[in-house]
Motif scaffolding. Structure first.
Motif, PDB file in Angstrom:
ATOM      1  N   GLU A  23     -38.929  64.028  62.226  1.00  0.00           N
ATOM      2  CA  GLU A  23     -38.270  65.218  61.683  1.00  0.00           C
ATOM      3  C   GLU A  23     -39.283  66.329  61.446  1.00  0.00           C
ATOM      4  OE1 GLU A  23     -34.924  62.809  59.062  1.00  0.00           O
ATOM      5  OE2 GLU A  23     -36.558  63.826  58.053  1.00  0.00           O
ATOM      6  N   ILE A  24     -38.857  67.540  61.736  1.00  0.00           N
ATOM      7  CA  ILE A  24     -39.651  68.713  61.372  1.00  0.00           C
ATOM      8  C   ILE A  24     -39.180  69.143  59.992  1.00  0.00           C
ATOM      9  CG2 ILE A  24     -40.165  71.128  61.885  1.00  0.00           C
ATOM     10  CD1 ILE A  24     -39.649  70.442  64.836  1.00  0.00           C
ATOM     11  N   ARG A  25     -40.121  69.287  59.070  1.00  0.00           N
ATOM     12  CA  ARG A  25     -39.758  69.650  57.697  1.00  0.00           C
ATOM     13  C   ARG A  25     -40.423  70.963  57.318  1.00  0.00           C
ATOM     14  NH1 ARG A  25     -37.979  65.115  53.907  1.00  0.00           N
ATOM     15  NH2 ARG A  25     -37.146  63.655  55.410  1.00  0.00           N
ATOM     16  N   LEU A  26     -39.714  71.725  56.495  1.00  0.00           N
ATOM     17  CA  LEU A  26     -40.222  72.996  55.969  1.00  0.00           C
ATOM     18  C   LEU A  26     -40.271  72.893  54.454  1.00  0.00           C
ATOM     19  CD1 LEU A  26     -38.013  75.499  57.973  1.00  0.00           C
ATOM     20  CD2 LEU A  26     -40.382  74.902  58.443  1.00  0.00           C
ATOM     21  N   ARG A  27     -41.296  73.493  53.856  1.00  0.00           N
ATOM     22  CA  ARG A  27     -41.393  73.525  52.401  1.00  0.00           C
ATOM     23  C   ARG A  27     -41.909  74.898  51.993  1.00  0.00           C
ATOM     24  NH1 ARG A  27     -45.534  70.336  48.594  1.00  0.00           N
ATOM     25  NH2 ARG A  27     -46.864  71.897  49.516  1.00  0.00           N
ATOM     26  N   LYS A  28     -41.210  75.527  51.072  1.00  0.00           N
ATOM     27  CA  LYS A  28     -41.634  76.828  50.572  1.00  0.00           C
ATOM     28  C   LYS A  28     -42.872  76.633  49.703  1.00  0.00           C
ATOM     29  CE  LYS A  28     -40.098  80.832  47.976  1.00  0.00           C
ATOM     30  NZ  LYS A  28     -39.018  81.439  47.214  1.00  0.00           N
ATOM     31  N   ILE A  29     -43.864  77.480  49.906  1.00  0.00           N
ATOM     32  CA  ILE A  29     -45.103  77.407  49.141  1.00  0.00           C
ATOM     33  C   ILE A  29     -45.148  78.602  48.199  1.00  0.00           C
ATOM     34  CG2 ILE A  29     -47.609  77.436  49.265  1.00  0.00           C
ATOM     35  CD1 ILE A  29     -47.328  76.151  52.033  1.00  0.00           C
ATOM     36  N   GLU A  30     -45.312  78.325  46.930  1.00  0.00           N
ATOM     37  CA  GLU A  30     -45.381  79.390  45.939  1.00  0.00           C
ATOM     38  C   GLU A  30     -46.781  79.991  45.947  1.00  0.00           C
ATOM     39  OE1 GLU A  30     -42.742  80.464  44.324  1.00  0.00           O
ATOM     40  OE2 GLU A  30     -41.505  78.877  45.152  1.00  0.00           O
ATOM     41  N   PRO A  31     -46.882  81.303  45.795  1.00  0.00           N
ATOM     42  CA  PRO A  31     -48.206  81.939  45.787  1.00  0.00           C
ATOM     43  C   PRO A  31     -49.013  81.530  44.556  1.00  0.00           C
ATOM     44  CG  PRO A  31     -46.475  83.539  45.318  1.00  0.00           C
ATOM     45  CD  PRO A  31     -45.801  82.246  45.655  1.00  0.00           C
ATOM     46  N   VAL A  32     -50.309  81.675  44.671  1.00  0.00           N
ATOM     47  CA  VAL A  32     -51.213  81.362  43.567  1.00  0.00           C
ATOM     48  C   VAL A  32     -51.046  82.408  42.476  1.00  0.00           C
ATOM     49  CG1 VAL A  32     -53.630  81.111  42.917  1.00  0.00           C
ATOM     50  CG2 VAL A  32     -52.848  80.290  45.144  1.00  0.00           C
ATOM     51  N   ARG A  33     -50.884  81.951  41.240  1.00  0.00           N
ATOM     52  CA  ARG A  33     -50.770  82.873  40.114  1.00  0.00           C
ATOM     53  C   ARG A  33     -52.157  83.321  39.684  1.00  0.00           C
ATOM     54  NH1 ARG A  33     -47.533  78.768  37.278  1.00  0.00           N
ATOM     55  NH2 ARG A  33     -49.510  78.456  36.254  1.00  0.00           N
ATOM     56  N   PRO A  34     -52.329  84.602  39.378  1.00  0.00           N
ATOM     57  CA  PRO A  34     -53.625  85.070  38.864  1.00  0.00           C
ATOM     58  C   PRO A  34     -53.926  84.411  37.515  1.00  0.00           C
ATOM     59  CG  PRO A  34     -52.212  86.918  39.460  1.00  0.00           C
ATOM     60  CD  PRO A  34     -51.376  85.678  39.545  1.00  0.00           C
ATOM     61  N   LEU A  35     -55.178  84.198  37.260  1.00  0.00           N
ATOM     62  CA  LEU A  35     -55.592  83.595  36.003  1.00  0.00           C
ATOM     63  C   LEU A  35     -55.610  84.633  34.889  1.00  0.00           C
ATOM     64  CD1 LEU A  35     -58.589  81.497  37.329  1.00  0.00           C
ATOM     65  CD2 LEU A  35     -56.288  80.690  36.809  1.00  0.00           C
ATOM     66  N   SER A  36     -55.378  84.177  33.673  1.00  0.00           N
ATOM     67  CA  SER A  36     -55.438  85.092  32.533  1.00  0.00           C
ATOM     68  C   SER A  36     -56.896  85.316  32.146  1.00  0.00           C
ATOM     69  CB  SER A  36     -54.669  84.510  31.352  1.00  0.00           C
ATOM     70  OG  SER A  36     -55.396  83.438  30.786  1.00  0.00           O
ATOM     71  N   ALA A  37     -57.157  86.359  31.410  1.00  0.00           N
ATOM     72  CA  ALA A  37     -58.513  86.678  30.956  1.00  0.00           C
ATOM     73  C   ALA A  37     -59.059  85.583  30.040  1.00  0.00           C
ATOM     74  CB  ALA A  37     -58.510  88.024  30.245  1.00  0.00           C
ATOM     75  N   GLU A  38     -58.175  84.804  29.411  1.00  0.00           N
ATOM     76  CA  GLU A  38     -58.601  83.748  28.484  1.00  0.00           C
ATOM     77  C   GLU A  38     -58.894  82.423  29.183  1.00  0.00           C
ATOM     78  OE1 GLU A  38     -55.544  85.471  27.881  1.00  0.00           O
ATOM     79  OE2 GLU A  38     -56.729  86.939  26.770  1.00  0.00           O
ATOM     80  N   ASP A  39     -58.638  82.318  30.481  1.00  0.00           N
ATOM     81  CA  ASP A  39     -58.836  81.060  31.187  1.00  0.00           C
ATOM     82  C   ASP A  39     -60.316  80.654  31.130  1.00  0.00           C
ATOM     83  OD1 ASP A  39     -59.263  79.190  33.533  1.00  0.00           O
ATOM     84  OD2 ASP A  39     -57.106  79.501  33.643  1.00  0.00           O
ATOM     85  N   PRO A  40     -60.599  79.375  30.821  1.00  0.00           N
ATOM     86  CA  PRO A  40     -61.990  78.930  30.696  1.00  0.00           C
ATOM     87  C   PRO A  40     -62.808  79.014  31.985  1.00  0.00           C
ATOM     88  CG  PRO A  40     -60.439  77.121  30.261  1.00  0.00           C
ATOM     89  CD  PRO A  40     -59.642  78.353  30.495  1.00  0.00           C
ATOM     90  N   ILE A  41     -62.148  79.159  33.123  1.00  0.00           N
ATOM     91  CA  ILE A  41     -62.887  79.240  34.396  1.00  0.00           C
ATOM     92  C   ILE A  41     -63.841  80.423  34.415  1.00  0.00           C
ATOM     93  CG2 ILE A  41     -61.193  80.628  35.663  1.00  0.00           C
ATOM     94  CD1 ILE A  41     -63.125  77.708  37.156  1.00  0.00           C
ATOM     95  N   TRP A  42     -63.504  81.475  33.687  1.00  0.00           N
ATOM     96  CA  TRP A  42     -64.344  82.671  33.702  1.00  0.00           C
ATOM     97  C   TRP A  42     -65.745  82.390  33.154  1.00  0.00           C
ATOM     98  CZ3 TRP A  42     -62.494  85.576  37.115  1.00  0.00           C
ATOM     99  CH2 TRP A  42     -61.123  85.801  37.242  1.00  0.00           C
ATOM    100  N   ARG A  43     -65.897  81.376  32.303  1.00  0.00           N
ATOM    101  CA  ARG A  43     -67.230  81.030  31.782  1.00  0.00           C
ATOM    102  C   ARG A  43     -68.107  80.445  32.885  1.00  0.00           C
ATOM    103  NH1 ARG A  43     -64.133  79.017  27.165  1.00  0.00           N
ATOM    104  NH2 ARG A  43     -64.216  76.988  28.157  1.00  0.00           N
TER     105      ARG A  43
END
Length: 73
Positions: A23-43
């Protein structure tokens, strides 16, 4: 009701296409949400060496571009 309407698929949306069994299957992919200014990744910005001088400024764009490249494989 059409499949596009049921899945809320609009022009410009990203779909993953894959083969499962016979079977050929399709799945909708949601876009990446921007991170908030408080997200720890910024450190962590600047802690690694990407070779890009503008990672902190364009972090979300680089993440989205990486995801798009991964989806297209």
């Amino acid at each position: 009701m059409s499949i596009r309407k049921k899945l809320n698929i609009r022009e410009g949306d990203y779909l993953q296409v894959y083969l499962e069994n016979n079977e050929i299957r399709l799945r909708k992919i949601e876009p990446v949400r921007p991170l908030s200014a408080e997200d720890p990744i910024w450190r962590l910005i600047g802690a690694g060496e990407s070779g890009k001088a503008d990672v902190s400024e364009h972090h979300d764009r680089y993440l989205a571009e990486g995801e798009i490249r991964r989806w297209k494989k």
